[in-house]
Design an enzyme around this catalytic site. Sequence first.
Site, PDB file in Angstrom:
ATOM      1  N   LYS A 110     -16.713  32.030 -42.798  1.00 54.12           N
ATOM      2  CA  LYS A 110     -15.542  31.218 -42.444  1.00 54.12           C
ATOM      3  C   LYS A 110     -15.720  30.551 -41.082  1.00 54.12           C
ATOM      4  O   LYS A 110     -15.371  29.385 -40.902  1.00 54.12           O
ATOM      5  CB  LYS A 110     -14.280  32.078 -42.455  1.00 54.12           C
ATOM      6  CG  LYS A 110     -13.845  32.563 -43.818  1.00 54.12           C
ATOM      7  CD  LYS A 110     -12.493  33.230 -43.771  1.00 54.12           C
ATOM      8  CE  LYS A 110     -12.407  34.345 -42.764  1.00 54.12           C
ATOM      9  NZ  LYS A 110     -13.383  35.441 -43.002  1.00 54.12           N
ATOM     10  N   PHE A 160     -10.830  37.545 -42.654  1.00 51.20           N
ATOM     11  CA  PHE A 160     -11.045  38.116 -43.980  1.00 51.20           C
ATOM     12  C   PHE A 160     -10.548  37.209 -45.100  1.00 51.20           C
ATOM     13  O   PHE A 160     -10.574  35.981 -44.978  1.00 51.20           O
ATOM     14  CB  PHE A 160     -10.452  39.527 -44.068  1.00 51.20           C
ATOM     15  CG  PHE A 160     -11.081  40.490 -43.097  1.00 51.20           C
ATOM     16  CD1 PHE A 160     -12.461  40.656 -43.061  1.00 51.20           C
ATOM     17  CD2 PHE A 160     -10.325  41.225 -42.219  1.00 51.20           C
ATOM     18  CE1 PHE A 160     -13.058  41.537 -42.163  1.00 51.20           C
ATOM     19  CE2 PHE A 160     -10.905  42.108 -41.319  1.00 51.20           C
ATOM     20  CZ  PHE A 160     -12.275  42.266 -41.305  1.00 51.20           C
ATOM     21  N   PHE A 192     -26.032  28.905 -49.869  1.00 55.43           N
ATOM     22  CA  PHE A 192     -27.213  29.597 -49.369  1.00 55.43           C
ATOM     23  C   PHE A 192     -28.444  29.017 -50.048  1.00 55.43           C
ATOM     24  O   PHE A 192     -28.355  28.409 -51.123  1.00 55.43           O
ATOM     25  CB  PHE A 192     -27.129  31.102 -49.652  1.00 55.43           C
ATOM     26  CG  PHE A 192     -26.041  31.815 -48.870  1.00 55.43           C
ATOM     27  CD1 PHE A 192     -25.223  31.137 -47.975  1.00 55.43           C
ATOM     28  CD2 PHE A 192     -25.826  33.175 -49.034  1.00 55.43           C
ATOM     29  CE1 PHE A 192     -24.229  31.783 -47.267  1.00 55.43           C
ATOM     30  CE2 PHE A 192     -24.840  33.833 -48.328  1.00 55.43           C
ATOM     31  CZ  PHE A 192     -24.035  33.145 -47.442  1.00 55.43           C
TER      32      PHE A 192
END
Length: 977
Positions: free
Chosen positions: A428, A713, A801
């Site tokens: 984040k 989170f 990724f």
Amino acid sequence: MSARLPLLLRQLRRPPPPAGPPSRLRVPRRASSGGGGGCGGGEGLLGQRRRRGTQAGCSHGPGSRAPPAWNLIVREVIQNSKEVLRLLQEKNPAFKPVLAIIQASDDNLMQEVNQNLAEEAGLNITHICLPPESGEDEIIDEILKINEDTRVHGLALQISENSFSNKVLNALKPEKDVDGVTDVNLGKLVRGDAHECFISPVARAVIELLEKSGVSLDGKKILVVGAHGSLEATLQCLFQRKGSMTMSSPWKTPQLQSKLQEADIVVLGSPKPEEVPLSWIQPETIVLNCSHDLLSGKLGSGSPGVPFSGPIAENDVSLLAAALRIQNMVSSGRRWLREQQYTRWRLHCLKLQPLSPVPSDIEISRAQTPKAVDVLAKEIGLLADEIEIYGKSKAKVCLSLLERLKDQADGKYVLVAGITPTPLGEGKSTVTIGLVQALTAHLNINSFACLRQPSQGPTFGVKGGAAGGGYAQVIPMEEFNLHLTGDIHAITAANNLLAAAIDARIFHENTQTDKSLYNRLVPSVNGVREFSNIQLARLKKLGINKTDPSALTEEEMSRFVRLNIDPPTITWQRVLDTNDRFLRKITIGQASTEKGYSRQAQFDIAVASEIMAVLALTDSLKDMKERLGRMVVASDRNGQPITAEDLGVTGALTVLMKDAIKPNLMQTLEGTPVFVHAGPFANIAHGNSSVLADKIALKLVGKEGFVVTEAGFGADIGMEKFFNIKCRASGLVPNVVVLVATVRALKMHGGGPSVTAGVPLKKEYTEENIQLVADGCCNLQKQIQIAQLFGVPVVVALNVFKTDTRAEIDLVCELAKRAGAFDAVPCYHWSMGGKGSVDLAWAVREAASKRSRFQFLYDVQLPIVEKIRTIAQAVYGARDIELSPEAQSKIDLYTQQGFGNLPICMAKTHLSLSHQPDKKGVPRDFILPISDVRASIGAGFIYPLVGTMSTMPGLPTRPCFYDIDLDTETEQVQGLF
């Protein structure tokens, strides 16, 4: 001369004459003392040399232009300044420029002139009078004080000639240098930026008098004699701009006679020595005296006895210069007002040259040279007195900016949240930084990132730092991740001071009588006994309306001195910003000096302190002080809450936190601004950066800009608390939610193997597996639905990724859009910087243009149990909640104490939508157990504990600190990530 001053000033105050030819002011001349030396006993400050044998005075032949009298010129300058000031004050009624004059001389005449002219124009003057023998350092000390006084807009020096050293002159702030003596103002003048600097009023007066006397300067030969320093340089520059041929000469030079005879105009910068005969000056030469004595407070016109006369009175240069200084003062005030308004950014972004393979975070951070933080601050419209610099790359921003920009419209407000993460985190912070780099460095849109300060617990534990990663980082990352500017240390000190106060109070109440306690709490100092302000507040709370310590009855004294804290009800714990599992339960007070008073206690991680939550939710210093005072630390034996205010420690806590309240300014790898401020965890606190950082950033970016802040989170925790707690406190309305997802986390939610920090990923995560991704998208869909409960559009940011495949990326984006996301965009900022998030920036900008239908999830007036149940069912998907007897008892207590109308801050695991960390995806039909309920009254929320929640993390088998080191040769930090 001083006897004439009131007359001259009264004449200045006369109303302007009717339209028509300007009248001449008749001024009595001094009698000449005859031949011999000097330059000015009977001369005007502007005059033609009389031909020998002519009558005193000056007549103009046919066609000659009679110059206006000096008083009309001065009056015009003052009236113009007064009118400009009036227009400025129409829009800013409280504005009144202040001129400070530092005097270190015996002559008060110039001070009287300045005072009268300032009053006429409507300015204020503050006069700092130093002894005439004051040295350089004493004068500079006063200058530096005035430099930092925001009430003062201009500064002039009235000191001896010998004190005008470069060191003294350049101690002045150029923006307050209304006499134009600093190198900065001179440099701008020489460079041609006259509109950006202050010009010497004396030099300007010379030019004004010549031009308004009808003298054409083009092609004239000008000799400036006896001037030096800033006056000499300014005169030369101004004359050259008028087309004059300008020479400068000291009095003692062999060629002086020939130079004087060749000159059309002679400007005297200092009194003429007696050894320079009058005959050296040609009869037709125009002579002006602007002796540097003006600055030293002397209005003298040189040595007596030179038979000059002219059409303008003898102190024209001096008095006009004083008027032009007032004009400079008004200009300074106008500039100051202009600076108070919002200004467009002039941001210089830093270039990135991404490498492949991508180096480590700290290598990338170190390869980029950050801008000096004062340069960054200026680029984004911060004023010099609104920042406090820490080193080269960090600064605190003063809250006064909010008042300055109170009328500026806010920018767009964007929240970055995430799906339920793996223990490794899903990026984040990286998405937040990549997004602002894209907006500002690539789309030229003002943007600000607002991040939490990381705790040193995770930095040295498992997770590592929180500065982002790859080519989307805050730099320098080692300064970001370690002490920063000491805010967490301030919180630790304040928290532990309060903890010490609690146990000390119990100890003293257990070991002293009422009278002894009273005598120590309200001691006699030098025979006088007084209550402190905070003690008077306690008396008022107790209903004792007395201010004389000797007037209290025994019963009143007992009520005043005894808090009667019930030790089992103490909820305030000591804190430390280190993961230390062996401090989770301790026994305190075991030394013999504590006389048998001991109790079980514990340490929490520093960022779990309520003071951190107060810092994150406050909106002003006053509000923070009130919140700190309201913090409930225990109950008394009658069940009433005991607060920090009751313990008398509110003021001390505020003092410890007075600097921590200011947001910290840093920058991204591409030179865009970042606020780093406050750092509450999202699982055991509300998990958002500060309200103040967001509010300041929203003003700075302007109406079309973006502020991007991050919630800790998953959306079920950090985002829910952002909306229900932070937005209630701030009153701000979010425009967009950016929901961060990764293929890795979705595979975990789809049934993939467990993910453990420090353990290599299984092949399911490094090879394409469409089925796992599809199955795991249920968690993404659920988090989108949670955001939609609040009426805010959602843009999904898929943090890509290198092991993710095109098929997996396309599937996630497609399923996100089907679930109701406004858009879903793959992001490559980790490997490419802002360029890799341009598509995300466009999507966010488009989503922000839509109307937000923001709403809270629940009404705070609902009973505590119903608010907990609403969150459990609507957000987590629970069937119902189950309260332990202790939790029910606490809810009853807090309701009885009047705290039932506060929002709820659930303390729950971040690794699952449920209370069980191993339950991935979207658990259903579960009962949410509430084991305990606590209250953060100062912060302003009730926090239920779901299951077993630890507020002090522990270190793993192999903590991050194994890899962290310092190169003792270069002093560079190694191993941070």
